[in-house]
Design a protein around this motif. Structure first.
Motif, short mmCIF file in Angstrom:
data_model
loop_
_atom_site.label_atom_id
_atom_site.label_comp_id
_atom_site.label_asym_id
_atom_site.label_seq_id
_atom_site.Cartn_x
_atom_site.Cartn_y
_atom_site.Cartn_z
N GLY A 226 0.81 -1.21 0.00
CA GLY A 226 0.00 0.00 0.00
C GLY A 226 0.84 1.25 0.00
N GLY A 227 0.16 2.39 -0.19
CA GLY A 227 0.83 3.68 -0.12
C GLY A 227 1.21 4.25 -1.46
N ALA A 228 1.04 3.48 -2.54
CA ALA A 228 1.38 3.99 -3.87
C ALA A 228 0.70 3.11 -4.91
N ALA A 229 0.47 3.70 -6.08
CA ALA A 229 -0.09 2.94 -7.19
C ALA A 229 1.06 2.36 -8.00
N ALA A 230 1.38 1.10 -7.74
CA ALA A 230 2.54 0.48 -8.39
C ALA A 230 2.43 -1.03 -8.30
N ILE B 223 -2.88 9.28 -26.62
CA ILE B 223 -3.09 8.66 -25.31
C ILE B 223 -4.15 7.58 -25.45
N ASN B 224 -3.81 6.39 -25.01
CA ASN B 224 -4.74 5.25 -25.11
C ASN B 224 -5.65 5.24 -23.88
N ILE B 225 -6.84 5.75 -24.02
CA ILE B 225 -7.75 5.90 -22.88
C ILE B 225 -8.37 4.55 -22.52
N GLN B 226 -8.28 4.21 -21.23
CA GLN B 226 -8.87 2.97 -20.73
C GLN B 226 -10.33 3.22 -20.35
N SER B 227 -11.11 2.17 -20.44
CA SER B 227 -12.56 2.31 -20.22
C SER B 227 -12.89 2.79 -18.81
N GLN B 228 -12.06 2.42 -17.82
CA GLN B 228 -12.37 2.78 -16.43
C GLN B 228 -11.89 4.17 -16.04
N TRP B 229 -11.22 4.87 -16.96
CA TRP B 229 -10.71 6.20 -16.62
C TRP B 229 -11.84 7.22 -16.58
N ARG C 1 -13.08 1.45 -4.13
CA ARG C 1 -13.04 1.83 -5.54
C ARG C 1 -11.74 1.35 -6.18
N GLN C 2 -10.63 1.43 -5.45
CA GLN C 2 -9.36 0.91 -5.95
C GLN C 2 -9.43 -0.60 -6.15
N ALA C 3 -10.05 -1.28 -5.21
CA ALA C 3 -10.18 -2.74 -5.33
C ALA C 3 -10.99 -3.11 -6.57
N GLU C 4 -12.03 -2.33 -6.85
CA GLU C 4 -12.83 -2.58 -8.06
C GLU C 4 -11.98 -2.38 -9.32
N GLU C 5 -11.13 -1.34 -9.31
CA GLU C 5 -10.27 -1.10 -10.46
C GLU C 5 -9.25 -2.23 -10.62
N MET C 6 -8.76 -2.77 -9.49
CA MET C 6 -7.84 -3.89 -9.56
C MET C 6 -8.54 -5.10 -10.17
N ALA C 7 -9.78 -5.34 -9.75
CA ALA C 7 -10.54 -6.47 -10.29
C ALA C 7 -10.80 -6.29 -11.78
N ALA C 8 -10.86 -5.02 -12.23
CA ALA C 8 -11.09 -4.75 -13.64
C ALA C 8 -9.81 -4.83 -14.47
N GLY C 9 -8.67 -5.10 -13.80
CA GLY C 9 -7.44 -5.30 -14.55
C GLY C 9 -6.35 -4.29 -14.31
N GLU D 38 -3.33 -3.26 -12.68
CA GLU D 38 -2.33 -3.91 -11.84
C GLU D 38 -1.67 -2.96 -10.85
N GLU D 39 -1.87 -1.65 -11.03
CA GLU D 39 -1.26 -0.68 -10.12
C GLU D 39 -2.24 -0.14 -9.08
N ALA D 40 -3.47 -0.59 -9.12
CA ALA D 40 -4.46 -0.12 -8.14
C ALA D 40 -4.09 -0.64 -6.75
N MET D 41 -4.57 0.07 -5.72
CA MET D 41 -4.23 -0.28 -4.35
C MET D 41 -5.14 -1.38 -3.81
N HIS D 42 -4.60 -2.13 -2.85
CA HIS D 42 -5.39 -3.12 -2.13
C HIS D 42 -6.21 -2.43 -1.05
N TYR D 43 -7.22 -3.13 -0.58
CA TYR D 43 -8.00 -2.65 0.56
C TYR D 43 -7.25 -3.04 1.84
N ASP D 44 -6.86 -2.07 2.64
CA ASP D 44 -6.10 -2.31 3.86
C ASP D 44 -7.02 -2.09 5.06
N ALA D 45 -7.60 -3.18 5.56
CA ALA D 45 -8.58 -3.08 6.64
C ALA D 45 -7.94 -2.59 7.93
#
Length: 495
Positions: free
Chosen positions: A207-211, A350-356, A432-440, A442-449
């Motif tokens: 966590g702490g960065a999109a990477a 710029i190649n725009i992604q659908s989730q942007w 919302r980040q977790a949803e983006e990760m599920a959508a593909g 790879e740099e989205a953040m995990h949910y840190d409970a």
């Protein structure tokens, strides 16, 4: 092939000399002690001429690598290099024990030598050690690179950093400056009552960065762990715990590309201060950079790759939106129309992604068109919420955050923001980040409970910032590539 054969011949000859040295039982002694360094002697004696040195003899013992020698019958000159610099040796046969001078004539460039004697100046005015004692301490079995051209192969400099440091005083200068930069940073934070800490490098949640993180496995615990992409969430847990001013100079790891600006592992400074906001952090960052320039470089006016950069005036502050408009006059106020912005971004390739959303597209346009044009120090502010999942939104404009990046010479040096301390809002953003990760993504953040749990106990208003140490060193040492400021940069192994 001829060069390889010549090198093999030279190595064989040096091994023969080592065998002779071993045979007399004198190889690799460990009882020589030096009492002076080359640069200290050069500085201390800078104002003393030959007569003064002769009138008040100063005896020294020095040691270092033999860089070159010039044998002239019964007398010779040699250059000795230690970690501080070079000093000349004046070696005369009649001043040494009978067997030492003949042995010295057979020593090779690269050998480690100890020398004892008194300081003098030659007829050309060069400070030298007039030797009455010489010892071979370590035999070098491989020849040094060409003394006039040094280690010319850039890739070889990075792969064999020991040779680069051995033969290239500029490399020594860069890494000496890097050490001074980090020391000065520590002093600046300690003066302001910050506590330096260490946080985990292996984390159950990256966590702490999109990477993209590196993944490893802990056998005893039988769990996967991630090499940290940032220490941010751990440092903010400490703020929750009451350490209201905290910082860490840390190694981060990101499983991404390699370039002149990026290395898979890199050094970051991250700090957090309670009861302050992003404006306070920008003010402090200006002060810190000026202090580093003065104390390490010697001036607030520096040069990077031919560009004059002035750190003395107040740094410019401009929003992402303003920067995009300034550097894209054809876009104009269409910057606020999501559809028009998307069309303009596509025209830029710029190649725009659908989730942007519009915020992400705006940032992509900024990075494509404006970032590289910001040469003088510039704080770019008001990043969209969409691309700032840990930053506090502005009260007067909830679509953007109290976030800034410091751009110098077209490169990001620092990233900071007023921290989001609303636990419920942070939980929504994590989801919302977790949803983006599920959508593909790879740099989205995990949910840190656990981090959400920490925020639920209450974190005071806080600002945080990360400063890239490697890029900062590049700027202050006029280095073009990140590999020039890393002792051992990541490279594909040779077969």
């Amino acid at each position: 092939m001829a060069e390889e054969q010549d090198e093999h011949r030279l190595i064989a000859e040096r091994r023969r000399k080592l065998d002779e040295w071993r045979a007399v039982g004198a190889a690799f002694p460990n009882d020589f002690r030096r009492d002076a360094m080359a640069a200290d002697l050069q500085s201390r004696c800078a104002d003393q001429d030959a007569a003064q040195l002769a009138a008040e003899p100063t005896r020294v013992q020095i040691a270092g690598r033999l860089i070159r020698k010039r044998v002239m019958g019964k007398a010779s000159f040699a250059t000795l290099r230690d970690m501080s610099g070079d000093i000349q040796l004046f070696v005369r046969r009649d001043d040494l024990p009978a067997d030492v001078y003949p042995a010295f004539k057979g020593w090779d460039a690269g050998d480690i030598v100890g020398a004892a004697g008194t300081l003098m100046r030659t007829q050309t005015g060069e400070l030298s050690v007039h030797c009455d004692g010489l010892r071979l301490l370590t035999k070098s079995l491989r020849p040094l690179p060409d003394k006039y051209h040094g280690l010319g192969d850039t890739e070889a400099r990075y792969r064999q950093r020991y040779l680069d440091l051995m033969t290239n005083p500029e490399a020594q200068r860069v890494f000496t400056m890097r050490s001074r930069i980090i020391r000065t940073i520590r002093d600046a934070f300690h003066e302001r009552r910050f506590l330096e800490v260490e946080t985990p490098m292996m984390q159950p949640i990256p966590g702490g960065a999109a990477a993209r993180p590196f993944v490893t496995h802990h056998n005893a615990l039988d769990i996967d762990l991630y090499l940290r992409v940032a220490p941010e969430l751990y440092l903010k847990r400490l703020v929750v715990g009451g350490i209201e001013r905290v910082y860490e100079i840390n190694r981060n790891f990101r499983n991404e590309g390699v370039s002149t600006r990026h290395n898979p592992e890199f050094t970051m400074l991250e700090f957090y201060q309670a009861y302050a906001d992003y404006r306070d952090a920008m003010d402090f960052t200006e002060i810190l950079l000026r202090q580093l320039a003065r104390e390490v470089v010697g001036s607030e006016q520096i040069e990077w790759q031919g560009e004059g950069i002035d750190l003395a005036p107040a740094f410019k502050r401009v929003s992402v939106r303003e920067a995009v408009i300034e550097h894209n006059p054809a876009l104009g106020t269409d910057v606020d129309d999501p559809a028009a912005l998307a069309r303009y971004a596509e025209s830029l390739g710029i190649n725009i992604q659908s989730q942007w959303g519009a915020g992400k597209i705006l940032l992509e346009v900024f990075e494509k068109t404006a970032e590289s044009a910001l040469i003088q120090p510039t704080f770019v502010t008001d990043y969209p919420v969409e691309v700032s999942p840990l930053a506090r939104p502005r009260d007067d404009d909830p679509g953007v955050t109290e976030r800034f990046e410091l751009i110098v010479a077209g490169r990001e040096i620092a990233n900071g923001f007023s921290e989001l301390n609303d636990a419920e809002d942070q939980a929504r953003r994590f989801r919302r980040q977790a949803e983006e990760m599920a959508a593909g993504d790879e740099e989205a953040m995990h949910y840190d409970a656990d981090y959400i749990r920490a925020l639920e106990y209450g974190m005071p208003p806080t600002v945080g910032e990360g400063i890239g140490i490697d890029r900062l060193v590049m700027l202050l040492t006029d280095s073009a590539s990140i590999r020039d400021v890393l002792l051992f940069p990541a490279m594909r192994p040779r077969d």
